[in-house]
Design an enzyme around this catalytic site. Structure first.
Site, PDB file in Angstrom:
ATOM      1  N   HIS A 120      -5.722  11.024  -6.212  1.00 47.69           N
ATOM      2  CA  HIS A 120      -6.108   9.619  -6.098  1.00 47.69           C
ATOM      3  C   HIS A 120      -7.013   9.232  -7.273  1.00 47.69           C
ATOM      4  O   HIS A 120      -7.546  10.088  -7.964  1.00 47.69           O
ATOM      5  CB  HIS A 120      -6.930   9.375  -4.831  1.00 47.69           C
ATOM      6  N   TYR A 121      -7.201   7.911  -7.450  1.00 45.34           N
ATOM      7  CA  TYR A 121      -8.350   7.441  -8.211  1.00 45.34           C
ATOM      8  C   TYR A 121      -9.187   6.565  -7.292  1.00 45.34           C
ATOM      9  O   TYR A 121      -8.709   6.043  -6.289  1.00 45.34           O
ATOM     10  CB  TYR A 121      -7.974   6.726  -9.505  1.00 45.34           C
ATOM     11  N   THR A 122     -10.474   6.398  -7.660  1.00 48.25           N
ATOM     12  CA  THR A 122     -11.401   5.740  -6.738  1.00 48.25           C
ATOM     13  C   THR A 122     -11.417   4.213  -6.860  1.00 48.25           C
ATOM     14  O   THR A 122     -11.736   3.524  -5.903  1.00 48.25           O
ATOM     15  CB  THR A 122     -12.827   6.246  -6.974  1.00 48.25           C
ATOM     16  N   GLU A 161     -10.103  12.864  -4.974  1.00 47.72           N
ATOM     17  CA  GLU A 161     -10.397  11.568  -5.574  1.00 47.72           C
ATOM     18  C   GLU A 161     -10.984  11.793  -6.968  1.00 47.72           C
ATOM     19  O   GLU A 161     -11.917  12.589  -7.138  1.00 47.72           O
ATOM     20  CB  GLU A 161     -11.401  10.790  -4.726  1.00 47.72           C
ATOM     21  N   HIS A 221      -0.951   9.529  -4.627  1.00 50.95           N
ATOM     22  CA  HIS A 221      -0.955   8.633  -3.468  1.00 50.95           C
ATOM     23  C   HIS A 221       0.228   7.674  -3.539  1.00 50.95           C
ATOM     24  O   HIS A 221       0.833   7.314  -2.521  1.00 50.95           O
ATOM     25  CB  HIS A 221      -2.275   7.860  -3.429  1.00 50.95           C
ATOM     26  N   ASP A 265      -2.179   4.456  -7.061  1.00 50.72           N
ATOM     27  CA  ASP A 265      -2.998   5.501  -7.658  1.00 50.72           C
ATOM     28  C   ASP A 265      -2.291   6.851  -7.581  1.00 50.72           C
ATOM     29  O   ASP A 265      -1.496   7.077  -6.682  1.00 50.72           O
ATOM     30  CB  ASP A 265      -4.378   5.564  -6.978  1.00 50.72           C
TER      31      ASP A 265
END
Length: 290
Positions: free
Chosen positions: A53-55, A122, A169, A179
Site C-alpha cells: 500500500h501507500y499511505t 504501508e 492493493h 495504491d
C-alpha cells in the site's frame, strides 16, 4: 507437622506435576495442559499473501491513523527511515500472528477478504499529486525501497509466499483502490527476489510481431487475468469495471501506460506471466459484473 506418609504423598504429587509440566510437548495454560507431541501432518500458515500500500499522508499522520482509527497494517515503511547500527528501523503496528485491517473487501486467486490471510505493508507516500500541470506521483526514495526490500524479502522467505501472491492493493481491490501506484518499485523488488515479473523475451515472443498498442481480444485478456488472480468478468464486455482491472494490471506490470485499454502488449505480458508462473493452473471462476 504432617505425618511422614502425607509428606511423601505431596512430594510424589509435586514430582509428577513437575515431570508432566517439563515433558516434551506439554504446555501449561494456567487451568489446563496441552500435549503438542502429535502435530497434524496437513497444515499450513495463515499468511499466504503480501499486500503493498501507500499511505497518501505523511508519516506522523499515517501512524496516528493506523494506530487509532479503524484501519491498520502490520508494518509501516518510512520515506526516510532511521537506522540503528546501519540498518533501517521499520514500524511494526500489528504482530504478524494477528489480523490487520488493511485490505478490506478484496479478492485474489479465489481468496476473498485478504485481511485474514495476508501481511499488509504501508509505505509512507503521498501517491497522486494533482497540480496545474496535471497529475504526478511522489517517488519512493532509495532508502525507503531498500528498507522495503529487506522487510518483504524476509517475509516471503519465512512464509514461503509465491511470487504471484505479492500484490498491490489495486490488484486485490481494483474497483476502489489504486495504491501503491505506477511508480512503486515492483521491478526492483522482483530483482531482489520478491514478487513476479514477466521475462521480456517471452513478452516479445507473445507479441508475435503485433504492434504493442494494437487492440486485443477483450474476452481473452479477461480470461488470462482471471487465471492469474484478478476478480474480473469473462464476458468479453469492455465496461468500466473491466477497464479498472486492466488498468490495475498495467499499473503493476506496465506502468508507462495504464489507460485500461486492452492492447496487444498487455495481452502479451499477461500470457508471459502465465507461462512463467501458472502454466498448468485452472482459471479461477470470478463472478460476473453486476
Amino acid at each position: 507437622m504432617k505425618p511422614a506418609s502425607s509428606r511423601l504423598a505431596l512430594l510424589a504429587l509435586a514430582a509428577t506435576l513437575l515431570t508432566t509440566a517439563c515433558a516434551p510437548g506439554i504446555i501449561h495454560h494456567n487451568t489446563y495442559y496441552t500435549d503438542t507431541s502429535r502435530p497434524a501432518r496437513y497444515q499450513d500458515t495463515r499468511i499466504r499473501f503480501l499486500v503493498m500500500h501507500y499511505t497518501e499522508i505523511d508519516e506522523k499522520q499515517s501512524l496516528d491513523v493506523l494506530t487509532q482509527e479503524q484501519v491498520s497494517a502490520h508494518y509501516v515503511v518510512s520515506d526516510h527511515p532511521e537506522e540503528k547500527h546501519g540498518e533501517p528501523i521499520i514500524w511494526q503496528l500489528v504482530p504478524e500472528s494477528q489480523r490487520a485491517w488493511h485490505a478490506g473487501i478484496s479478492f485474489w486467486q479465489g481468496t476473498t477478504e485478504l485481511n485474514a490471510a495476508s501481511i499488509g505493508i504501508e509505505n509512507v507516500n503521498l501517491g497522486p499529486i494533482d497540480g496545474p500541470q496535471g497529475r504526478t506521483w511522489q517517488p519512493y526514495p532509495p532508502q525507503q525501497v531498500d528498507a522495503l526490500i529487506r522487510l518483504a524479502k524476509d517475509i516471503v522467505t519465512r512464509y514461503d509466499i509465491p511470487p504471484t501472491r505479492v500484490v498491490g492493493h489495486s490488484d486485490i481491490a481494483p474497483q476502489r483502490k489504486i495504491d501503491p501506484g505506477p511508480v512503486f518499485p515492483w521491478k526492483q523488488l522482483y530483482d531482489a527476489g520478491v514478487g513476479a515479473w514477466p521475462d521480456e523475451s517471452t513478452v516479445t515472443k507473445e507479441l508475435a510481431g503485433r504492434e504493442p498498442h494494437a487492440p486485443a481480444d477483450v474476452r481473452a485478456l479477461q480470461q488470462k487475468l482471471a487465471r492469474y488472480g484478478y476478480e474480473v468478468a469473462t464476458d468479453g464486455v469492455l465496461d468500466d469495471r473491466t477497464r479498472r482491472v486492466f488498468a490495475a494490471f498495467q499499473m503493476h506490470f506496465r506502468p508507462a501506460d495504464y489507460s485500461g485499454n486492452p492492447d496487444a502488449q498487455t495481452d502479451a505480458i499477461a500470457q508471459a506471466l502465465l507461462d512463467k508462473y501458472v502454466p498448468n493452473a485452472t482459471p479461477e471462476p470470478a463472478p460476473a459484473a453486476p
